[in-house]
Design a protein around this motif. Sequence first.
Motif, PDB file in Angstrom:
ATOM      1  N   SER A 119       3.182   0.938  -3.731  1.00 49.66           N
ATOM      2  CA  SER A 119       2.716   0.684  -4.901  1.00 49.66           C
ATOM      3  C   SER A 119       1.028   1.056  -4.911  1.00 49.66           C
ATOM      4  CB  SER A 119       2.598  -0.897  -5.276  1.00 49.66           C
ATOM      5  OG  SER A 119       4.064  -1.422  -5.298  1.00 49.66           O
ATOM      6  N   SER A 120       0.747   1.624  -4.236  1.00 47.70           N
ATOM      7  CA  SER A 120      -0.927   2.155  -4.242  1.00 47.70           C
ATOM      8  C   SER A 120      -1.106   2.735  -5.573  1.00 47.70           C
ATOM      9  CB  SER A 120      -1.063   3.007  -3.087  1.00 47.70           C
ATOM     10  OG  SER A 120      -2.360   3.153  -2.868  1.00 47.70           O
ATOM     11  N   LEU A 174       0.607  -1.220   0.265  1.00 50.83           N
ATOM     12  CA  LEU A 174       0.015   0.035   0.056  1.00 50.83           C
ATOM     13  C   LEU A 174       0.902   1.156   0.018  1.00 50.83           C
ATOM     14  CD1 LEU A 174      -2.844  -1.261   2.665  1.00 50.83           C
ATOM     15  CD2 LEU A 174      -2.863  -0.307  -0.010  1.00 50.83           C
ATOM     16  N   MET A 226      -2.307   0.086  -8.384  1.00 48.93           N
ATOM     17  CA  MET A 226      -3.423  -0.642  -7.981  1.00 48.93           C
ATOM     18  C   MET A 226      -4.669  -0.161  -8.480  1.00 48.93           C
ATOM     19  SD  MET A 226      -2.729  -1.542  -4.045  1.00 48.93           S
ATOM     20  CE  MET A 226      -1.042  -1.958  -3.502  1.00 48.93           C
ATOM     21  N   THR A 227      -5.475  -1.033  -8.603  1.00 50.01           N
ATOM     22  CA  THR A 227      -7.058  -0.579  -9.038  1.00 50.01           C
ATOM     23  C   THR A 227      -7.620  -0.280  -7.774  1.00 50.01           C
ATOM     24  OG1 THR A 227      -7.842  -2.739  -8.798  1.00 50.01           O
ATOM     25  CG2 THR A 227      -7.186  -2.157 -10.966  1.00 50.01           C
ATOM     26  N   PRO A 228      -8.682   0.567  -7.911  1.00 52.93           N
ATOM     27  CA  PRO A 228      -9.214   1.158  -6.549  1.00 52.93           C
ATOM     28  C   PRO A 228      -9.771  -0.128  -5.770  1.00 52.93           C
ATOM     29  CG  PRO A 228      -9.919   2.660  -8.169  1.00 52.93           C
ATOM     30  CD  PRO A 228      -9.040   1.597  -8.923  1.00 52.93           C
ATOM     31  N   ARG A 284      -6.764  -1.825  -4.006  1.00 56.49           N
ATOM     32  CA  ARG A 284      -6.586  -0.886  -2.664  1.00 56.49           C
ATOM     33  C   ARG A 284      -7.390  -1.112  -1.748  1.00 56.49           C
ATOM     34  NH1 ARG A 284      -6.925   3.613  -5.073  1.00 56.49           N
ATOM     35  NH2 ARG A 284      -5.325   3.293  -6.474  1.00 56.49           N
ATOM     36  N   GLU A 318      -3.268  -8.416 -10.945  1.00 55.40           N
ATOM     37  CA  GLU A 318      -2.554  -7.148 -10.887  1.00 55.40           C
ATOM     38  C   GLU A 318      -1.131  -7.512 -10.512  1.00 55.40           C
ATOM     39  OE1 GLU A 318      -4.614  -3.701  -9.141  1.00 55.40           O
ATOM     40  OE2 GLU A 318      -6.571  -4.729  -9.179  1.00 55.40           O
ATOM     41  N   LEU A 334      -7.359  -4.315   0.064  1.00 60.28           N
ATOM     42  CA  LEU A 334      -6.132  -4.554   1.008  1.00 60.28           C
ATOM     43  C   LEU A 334      -6.318  -3.679   2.098  1.00 60.28           C
ATOM     44  CD1 LEU A 334      -3.185  -4.572  -1.677  1.00 60.28           C
ATOM     45  CD2 LEU A 334      -4.063  -6.530  -0.052  1.00 60.28           C
ATOM     46  N   GLU A 335      -6.876  -2.541   2.152  1.00 59.91           N
ATOM     47  CA  GLU A 335      -7.017  -1.610   3.110  1.00 59.91           C
ATOM     48  C   GLU A 335      -7.974  -2.298   4.168  1.00 59.91           C
ATOM     49  OE1 GLU A 335      -8.002   2.012   1.334  1.00 59.91           O
ATOM     50  OE2 GLU A 335      -6.022   2.751   1.160  1.00 59.91           O
ATOM     51  N   ILE A 385       2.890  -6.180  -5.168  1.00 59.05           N
ATOM     52  CA  ILE A 385       1.672  -6.794  -5.009  1.00 59.05           C
ATOM     53  C   ILE A 385       1.913  -8.424  -5.288  1.00 59.05           C
ATOM     54  CG2 ILE A 385      -0.447  -7.115  -6.620  1.00 59.05           C
ATOM     55  CD1 ILE A 385      -0.054  -4.093  -7.510  1.00 59.05           C
TER      56      ILE A 385
END
Length: 83
Positions: free
Chosen positions: A30-31, A27, A34-36, A39, A69, A42-43, A76
């Motif tokens: 490489s945030s 995060l 990442m696609t939303p 992201r 991804e 993972l959050e 990732i």
Amino acid sequence: NAEFGLGQFLAVRQRRLQLKDRVKAALAKSSAAMTPALRGGLEQWLEFSDDRAVTEKIAPGLTELLQAEKAAAPEIAEVLRLA
């Protein structure tokens, strides 16, 4: 055998801590790659990482996103490897 059970518990705990560290690193580094959806997933996983019931519900969809991804950034791919 109690010693075996303790060893198993410690191994799983260590692996989850490693995964948590890799998710934080992904995060942080490489945030933008990442696609939303990834992201956010993972959050969410990070927020509930100590709640097994929640993480088990999140995991299948998150694994699919990580697989799709993994070429976007090495962080990732590393999360996927440990997941």
